[in-house]
Design a protein around this motif. Structure first.
Motif, mmCIF file in Angstrom:
data_model
loop_
_atom_site.group_PDB
_atom_site.id
_atom_site.type_symbol
_atom_site.label_atom_id
_atom_site.label_comp_id
_atom_site.label_asym_id
_atom_site.label_seq_id
_atom_site.Cartn_x
_atom_site.Cartn_y
_atom_site.Cartn_z
ATOM 1 N N ILE A 23 0.748 -1.314 -0.153
ATOM 2 C CA ILE A 23 -0.232 0.328 0.539
ATOM 3 C C ILE A 23 0.517 1.155 -0.170
ATOM 4 C CG2 ILE A 23 -1.531 1.416 1.361
ATOM 5 C CD1 ILE A 23 -2.913 -1.329 2.095
ATOM 6 N N ALA A 24 1.858 1.026 0.851
ATOM 7 C CA ALA A 24 2.620 2.483 0.497
ATOM 8 C C ALA A 24 3.262 2.812 -0.378
ATOM 9 C CB ALA A 24 4.106 2.594 1.597
ATOM 10 N N PHE A 25 3.601 1.573 -1.045
ATOM 11 C CA PHE A 25 4.809 1.635 -2.583
ATOM 12 C C PHE A 25 3.136 2.173 -4.026
ATOM 13 C CE2 PHE A 25 5.717 -0.531 -6.817
ATOM 14 C CZ PHE A 25 7.157 -0.096 -6.642
ATOM 15 N N ALA A 26 2.156 1.251 -3.703
ATOM 16 C CA ALA A 26 1.242 2.200 -4.463
ATOM 17 C C ALA A 26 0.573 3.719 -4.228
ATOM 18 C CB ALA A 26 -0.402 1.349 -4.230
ATOM 19 N N LYS A 27 0.960 3.992 -2.887
ATOM 20 C CA LYS A 27 0.968 5.769 -2.588
ATOM 21 C C LYS A 27 2.232 6.247 -3.346
ATOM 22 C CE LYS A 27 2.651 7.747 1.176
ATOM 23 N NZ LYS A 27 3.945 7.463 2.201
ATOM 24 N N ASP A 28 2.675 5.347 -2.811
ATOM 25 C CA ASP A 28 4.456 6.919 -3.422
ATOM 26 C C ASP A 28 3.528 6.733 -5.193
ATOM 27 O OD1 ASP A 28 5.122 6.447 -0.641
ATOM 28 O OD2 ASP A 28 6.970 4.832 -1.883
ATOM 29 N N ILE A 29 3.924 5.969 -5.599
ATOM 30 C CA ILE A 29 3.437 5.643 -6.716
ATOM 31 C C ILE A 29 2.311 6.886 -7.718
ATOM 32 C CG2 ILE A 29 2.876 4.590 -8.673
ATOM 33 C CD1 ILE A 29 3.874 2.247 -7.891
ATOM 34 N N VAL A 30 1.310 6.916 -6.252
ATOM 35 C CA VAL A 30 -0.020 8.062 -6.964
ATOM 36 C C VAL A 30 0.864 9.504 -6.782
ATOM 37 C CG1 VAL A 30 -2.163 8.290 -6.097
ATOM 38 C CG2 VAL A 30 -1.464 6.112 -6.759
ATOM 39 N N ILE A 31 1.836 9.306 -5.894
ATOM 40 C CA ILE A 31 2.105 10.925 -5.794
ATOM 41 C C ILE A 31 3.159 11.334 -6.178
ATOM 42 C CG2 ILE A 31 3.326 12.081 -4.126
ATOM 43 C CD1 ILE A 31 1.753 10.693 -1.656
ATOM 44 N N SER A 32 3.742 10.430 -6.431
ATOM 45 C CA SER A 32 5.031 10.892 -8.142
ATOM 46 C C SER A 32 4.272 10.866 -9.082
ATOM 47 C CB SER A 32 5.984 9.469 -8.238
ATOM 48 O OG SER A 32 6.343 9.410 -7.278
ATOM 49 N N SER A 33 3.199 9.584 -9.821
ATOM 50 C CA SER A 33 2.614 10.246 -11.094
ATOM 51 C C SER A 33 1.800 11.718 -10.878
ATOM 52 C CB SER A 33 1.241 8.882 -11.430
ATOM 53 O OG SER A 33 0.927 8.802 -10.250
ATOM 54 N N TYR A 34 1.537 11.706 -9.565
ATOM 55 C CA TYR A 34 0.396 12.964 -9.980
ATOM 56 C C TYR A 34 0.990 14.420 -10.170
ATOM 57 C CZ TYR A 34 -3.288 16.675 -7.869
ATOM 58 O OH TYR A 34 -3.817 17.864 -8.197
ATOM 59 N N HIS A 35 2.518 14.598 -8.996
ATOM 60 C CA HIS A 35 2.892 16.193 -9.179
ATOM 61 C C HIS A 35 4.940 15.733 -9.903
ATOM 62 C CE1 HIS A 35 1.079 17.557 -6.184
ATOM 63 N NE2 HIS A 35 0.914 15.893 -4.916
ATOM 64 N N GLY A 36 4.375 14.041 -10.387
ATOM 65 C CA GLY A 36 5.459 14.146 -11.528
ATOM 66 C C GLY A 36 7.174 13.956 -10.319
ATOM 67 N N ALA A 37 8.178 14.169 -11.052
ATOM 68 C CA ALA A 37 9.295 13.682 -10.086
ATOM 69 C C ALA A 37 10.606 14.343 -10.014
ATOM 70 C CB ALA A 37 9.902 12.653 -11.280
ATOM 71 N N ASN A 38 10.272 15.610 -8.357
ATOM 72 C CA ASN A 38 10.808 17.058 -8.594
ATOM 73 C C ASN A 38 11.483 17.329 -7.670
ATOM 74 O OD1 ASN A 38 8.576 17.151 -7.371
ATOM 75 N ND2 ASN A 38 7.707 18.737 -9.244
ATOM 76 N N PHE A 39 11.944 17.732 -7.193
ATOM 77 C CA PHE A 39 12.903 18.628 -5.924
ATOM 78 C C PHE A 39 11.977 18.436 -4.423
ATOM 79 C CE2 PHE A 39 11.604 22.729 -7.186
ATOM 80 C CZ PHE A 39 11.453 23.534 -5.364
ATOM 81 N N GLN A 40 10.981 19.101 -5.246
ATOM 82 C CA GLN A 40 9.504 18.743 -3.734
ATOM 83 C C GLN A 40 9.052 17.176 -3.690
ATOM 84 O OE1 GLN A 40 6.388 21.132 -5.837
ATOM 85 N NE2 GLN A 40 7.546 22.984 -4.666
ATOM 86 N N THR A 41 8.663 16.485 -4.522
ATOM 87 C CA THR A 41 8.407 15.105 -3.981
ATOM 88 C C THR A 41 9.785 14.421 -3.332
ATOM 89 O OG1 THR A 41 9.031 14.518 -6.271
ATOM 90 C CG2 THR A 41 6.976 14.839 -6.019
ATOM 91 N N ASP A 42 10.649 15.018 -3.930
ATOM 92 C CA ASP A 42 12.355 13.896 -3.187
ATOM 93 C C ASP A 42 12.321 14.350 -1.576
ATOM 94 O OD1 ASP A 42 13.313 12.830 -5.549
ATOM 95 O OD2 ASP A 42 14.306 14.770 -5.774
ATOM 96 N N ALA A 43 11.563 15.917 -1.904
ATOM 97 C CA ALA A 43 11.899 16.672 -0.317
ATOM 98 C C ALA A 43 10.796 15.405 0.924
ATOM 99 C CB ALA A 43 10.660 18.035 -0.433
ATOM 100 N N PHE A 44 9.343 15.872 -0.236
ATOM 101 C CA PHE A 44 8.733 14.751 0.663
ATOM 102 C C PHE A 44 8.876 13.505 1.139
ATOM 103 C CE2 PHE A 44 4.291 11.967 0.412
ATOM 104 C CZ PHE A 44 4.090 12.018 1.106
ATOM 105 N N PHE A 45 9.152 12.541 0.378
ATOM 106 C CA PHE A 45 9.456 11.131 0.837
ATOM 107 C C PHE A 45 10.590 11.443 1.368
ATOM 108 C CE2 PHE A 45 8.334 10.086 -3.702
ATOM 109 C CZ PHE A 45 6.862 9.429 -4.134
ATOM 110 N N VAL A 46 11.787 12.307 1.587
ATOM 111 C CA VAL A 46 12.250 12.027 2.763
ATOM 112 C C VAL A 46 11.801 12.124 3.748
ATOM 113 C CG1 VAL A 46 14.735 13.159 3.626
ATOM 114 C CG2 VAL A 46 14.545 12.655 1.023
#
Length: 79
Positions: A23-46
């Protein structure tokens, strides 16, 4: 009989942890697909992984220290 219940509980725990990881992996996929791969999503994941690491460290310590002591005490009471 008691050892069987511990194994069954351990099996259920492993299954639930696996489902949580999926479920956590699916959440990460949805967040990445919605916001894209940039520094903001990287900061969120960290920022999201720091509490997870603390949580894992705390509960792995419990499983490595407390559970063997608890099982030993229950075996001593049963003898």
């Amino acid at each position: 009989m008691r050892d069987n219940s511990i194994l069954t509980a351990g099996f259920y725990l492993i299954i639930l942890i696996g489902i949580g990881k999926l479920i956590a992996f699916a959440k990460d996929i949805v967040i990445s697909s919605y916001h894209g791969a940039n520094f903001q999503t990287d900061a969120f994941f960290v920022a999201n992984n720091i509490p997870s690491l603390i949580f894992i460290a705390f509960y792995s310590t419990i499983s490595m220290v407390f559970l063997p002591l608890y099982i030993e005490k229950t075996k001593q009471k049963g003898s």
